[in-house]
Design a protein around this motif. Structure first.
Motif, mmCIF file in Angstrom:
data_model
loop_
_atom_site.group_PDB
_atom_site.id
_atom_site.type_symbol
_atom_site.label_atom_id
_atom_site.label_comp_id
_atom_site.label_asym_id
_atom_site.label_seq_id
_atom_site.Cartn_x
_atom_site.Cartn_y
_atom_site.Cartn_z
ATOM 1 N N LYS A 182 60.725 20.063 -134.062
ATOM 2 C CA LYS A 182 59.900 20.800 -135.428
ATOM 3 C C LYS A 182 58.621 19.913 -135.721
ATOM 4 O O LYS A 182 58.517 18.826 -135.622
ATOM 5 C CB LYS A 182 60.660 20.822 -136.439
ATOM 6 C CG LYS A 182 62.244 21.489 -136.336
ATOM 7 C CD LYS A 182 62.149 22.796 -135.698
ATOM 8 C CE LYS A 182 63.380 23.601 -135.702
ATOM 9 N NZ LYS A 182 63.444 24.829 -135.042
ATOM 10 N N GLY A 183 57.681 20.746 -135.577
ATOM 11 C CA GLY A 183 56.485 19.983 -135.809
ATOM 12 C C GLY A 183 56.249 19.194 -137.012
ATOM 13 O O GLY A 183 55.654 17.888 -136.772
ATOM 14 N N PRO A 184 56.936 19.179 -138.183
ATOM 15 C CA PRO A 184 56.629 18.177 -139.290
ATOM 16 C C PRO A 184 57.430 16.756 -138.939
ATOM 17 O O PRO A 184 56.856 15.691 -139.507
ATOM 18 C CB PRO A 184 57.260 19.037 -140.437
ATOM 19 C CG PRO A 184 57.095 20.292 -140.202
ATOM 20 C CD PRO A 184 57.274 20.473 -138.876
ATOM 21 N N ARG A 188 52.383 11.364 -135.347
ATOM 22 C CA ARG A 188 51.265 11.222 -134.504
ATOM 23 C C ARG A 188 50.597 10.043 -134.558
ATOM 24 O O ARG A 188 50.757 9.215 -135.459
ATOM 25 C CB ARG A 188 50.080 12.500 -134.882
ATOM 26 C CG ARG A 188 51.015 13.927 -135.015
ATOM 27 C CD ARG A 188 49.969 14.872 -135.698
ATOM 28 N NE ARG A 188 49.898 14.625 -137.225
ATOM 29 C CZ ARG A 188 49.017 14.883 -137.973
ATOM 30 N NH1 ARG A 188 47.989 15.340 -137.437
ATOM 31 N NH2 ARG A 188 49.212 14.700 -139.235
ATOM 32 N N PRO A 193 45.417 12.237 -129.743
ATOM 33 C CA PRO A 193 45.687 13.527 -130.237
ATOM 34 C C PRO A 193 46.279 14.177 -129.172
ATOM 35 O O PRO A 193 47.122 15.386 -129.321
ATOM 36 C CB PRO A 193 44.490 14.172 -130.719
ATOM 37 C CG PRO A 193 43.414 13.504 -129.992
ATOM 38 C CD PRO A 193 43.772 12.051 -129.914
ATOM 39 N N TRP A 196 51.106 14.556 -127.921
ATOM 40 C CA TRP A 196 52.160 15.667 -127.950
ATOM 41 C C TRP A 196 51.736 16.995 -127.317
ATOM 42 O O TRP A 196 52.751 17.546 -126.698
ATOM 43 C CB TRP A 196 52.274 15.705 -129.529
ATOM 44 C CG TRP A 196 53.471 14.908 -130.185
ATOM 45 C CD1 TRP A 196 53.228 13.890 -131.008
ATOM 46 C CD2 TRP A 196 54.908 14.816 -129.845
ATOM 47 N NE1 TRP A 196 54.286 13.430 -131.536
ATOM 48 C CE2 TRP A 196 55.585 13.874 -130.776
ATOM 49 C CE3 TRP A 196 55.670 15.591 -129.009
ATOM 50 C CZ2 TRP A 196 56.825 13.670 -130.612
ATOM 51 C CZ3 TRP A 196 57.030 15.383 -129.032
ATOM 52 C CH2 TRP A 196 57.676 14.183 -129.777
ATOM 53 N N THR A 209 53.637 22.813 -133.053
ATOM 54 C CA THR A 209 52.398 21.672 -132.893
ATOM 55 C C THR A 209 52.793 20.568 -133.800
ATOM 56 O O THR A 209 53.445 20.618 -134.890
ATOM 57 C CB THR A 209 51.315 22.524 -133.817
ATOM 58 O OG1 THR A 209 50.907 23.775 -133.226
ATOM 59 C CG2 THR A 209 50.104 21.735 -134.043
ATOM 60 N N ALA A 210 52.605 19.454 -133.334
ATOM 61 C CA ALA A 210 52.817 18.159 -134.020
ATOM 62 C C ALA A 210 52.055 18.170 -135.555
ATOM 63 O O ALA A 210 50.797 18.145 -135.565
ATOM 64 C CB ALA A 210 52.376 16.940 -133.286
ATOM 65 N N ARG A 211 52.998 17.929 -136.318
ATOM 66 C CA ARG A 211 52.246 18.068 -137.956
ATOM 67 C C ARG A 211 52.934 16.976 -138.676
ATOM 68 O O ARG A 211 52.741 16.776 -139.854
ATOM 69 C CB ARG A 211 52.417 19.100 -138.626
ATOM 70 C CG ARG A 211 51.864 20.516 -137.803
ATOM 71 C CD ARG A 211 52.004 21.771 -138.788
ATOM 72 N NE ARG A 211 53.238 22.088 -139.327
ATOM 73 C CZ ARG A 211 54.286 22.664 -138.719
ATOM 74 N NH1 ARG A 211 54.077 23.214 -137.408
ATOM 75 N NH2 ARG A 211 55.441 23.001 -139.238
ATOM 76 N N GLY A 212 53.488 15.929 -138.087
ATOM 77 C CA GLY A 212 53.998 14.859 -138.988
ATOM 78 C C GLY A 212 53.104 13.706 -139.366
ATOM 79 O O GLY A 212 51.819 13.951 -139.057
ATOM 80 N N GLU A 214 50.578 10.738 -139.642
ATOM 81 C CA GLU A 214 49.599 10.233 -138.614
ATOM 82 C C GLU A 214 49.447 8.830 -138.860
ATOM 83 O O GLU A 214 49.131 8.392 -139.941
ATOM 84 C CB GLU A 214 48.151 10.853 -138.612
ATOM 85 C CG GLU A 214 47.053 10.482 -137.555
ATOM 86 C CD GLU A 214 46.036 11.414 -137.667
ATOM 87 O OE1 GLU A 214 45.875 12.413 -136.860
ATOM 88 O OE2 GLU A 214 44.983 10.846 -138.377
#
Length: 299
Positions: A182-184, A188, A193, A196, A209-212, A214
């Protein structure tokens, strides 16, 4: 008799050619840009050849200038290295290694005790390096991630930089297939960038999409993964010790090449210096893995 022509002018020209400007050379030599320009003009007059093409917004070397600078820079580097050796306290053998903080902490420092066993009389100094750092005048060598193209330096490959997700063992129990990501939860690294997206595309889940959180460095993201914050994109060899110790696990077998490698970088004249030669032998052996080290020790 050796004929050395106008050494101040030669130093000014080499610095201007290397930095790309009279201002950059002036800052390095602690004189004004105008003084550098005058010294270079005098050198050109004495040589009878133009070394620079002076254009409106930039300074470009001529063919003669490029040939002269390519020969001068290694000479000045060797002179700086020789001076450092001569001025060092008697009996002190120093090896200065430019390396990024994560590589130093995650791979090099944990293995330096082994180097000390082999070469106890060499004092190793670690200084700030990394891919973006220029090669320091006082460096014996550097360890860099890149394509192997650093003008004026020899680049000897050490490792492939393979990518694979890693996380704490408890979190890995929830990941049966790549579609479970899961993205969150994907940690990162700011300067990488594409890591992932490259791995997710190769795994067939490019829609994620990576959204964790950074982080600035890989080391920070990997520590966060050890602490259970999320899943980090691991890069070899940063993760090898954590995987071996069980602090991190790789929930998926898929690895993706980063498109770059780790290199030992150095100036060609260093090959004749015994302390660097000893370190070069050691790190090439260490990078090859335990099996290779055992084979070497048995010879």
């Amino acid at each position: 008799m050796r004929r050395l022509l106008f050494l101040n002018g030669i130093k000014a020209f080499e610095a201007a050619a290397r930095t790309g400007s009279f201002a950059g050379a002036g800052a390095e030599l602690n004189v004004s840009a105008a003084a550098v320009s005058r010294m270079v003009h005098l050198l050109e007059d004495r040589l009878g050849v133009a070394l620079f093409e002076r254009k409106a917004n930039r300074l470009a070397t001529t063919a003669a200038g490029r040939a002269y600078q390519s020969g001068l820079t290694p000479i000045f580097d060797a002179l700086a290295s020789l001076t450092a050796q001569v001025s060092a306290p008697s009996g002190v053998r120093v090896l200065t290694i430019g390396v990024g903080p994560t590589f130093a902490m995650r791979w090099l420092i944990p293995r330096l005790a082994d180097f000390r066993k082999v070469e106890p009389d060499i004092e190793v100094r670690i200084t700030t390096g990394g891919a973006a750092a220029p090669f320091g005048d006082d460096w014996s060598c550097g360890i860099k991630l890149g394509d192997g193209e650093w003008p004026g330096l020899v680049a000897e490959p050490l490792f492939a930089a393979d990518l694979l997700p890693v996380c704490a063992p408890r979190l890995a129990q929830q990941l049966k297939r790549s579609g479970d990501l899961k993205g969150p939860s994907l940690l990162r690294v700011a300067h990488s960038p594409d890591d992932w997206p490259s791995w997710l595309k190769a795994s067939g889940v490019g829609r994620v999409t990576a959204r964790g959180p950074e982080f600035q460095f890989y080391g920070q993201a990997l520590q966060a993964a050890v602490d259970g914050l999320g899943i980090a994109m691991g890069i070899r060899p940063y993760i090898d010790d954590d995987l071996a110790a069980g602090r991190l696990v790789a929930p998926f077998a898929l690895t993706v090449p980063k498109g770059m490698r780790w290199y030992l970088v150095y100036r060609s004249f260093q090959t004749g210096q015994r302390d660097f030669a000893a370190f070069r032998r050691w790190i090439v052996r260490a990078a090859a893995g335990p099996a290779a080290r055992d084979r070497v020790r048995k010879k």
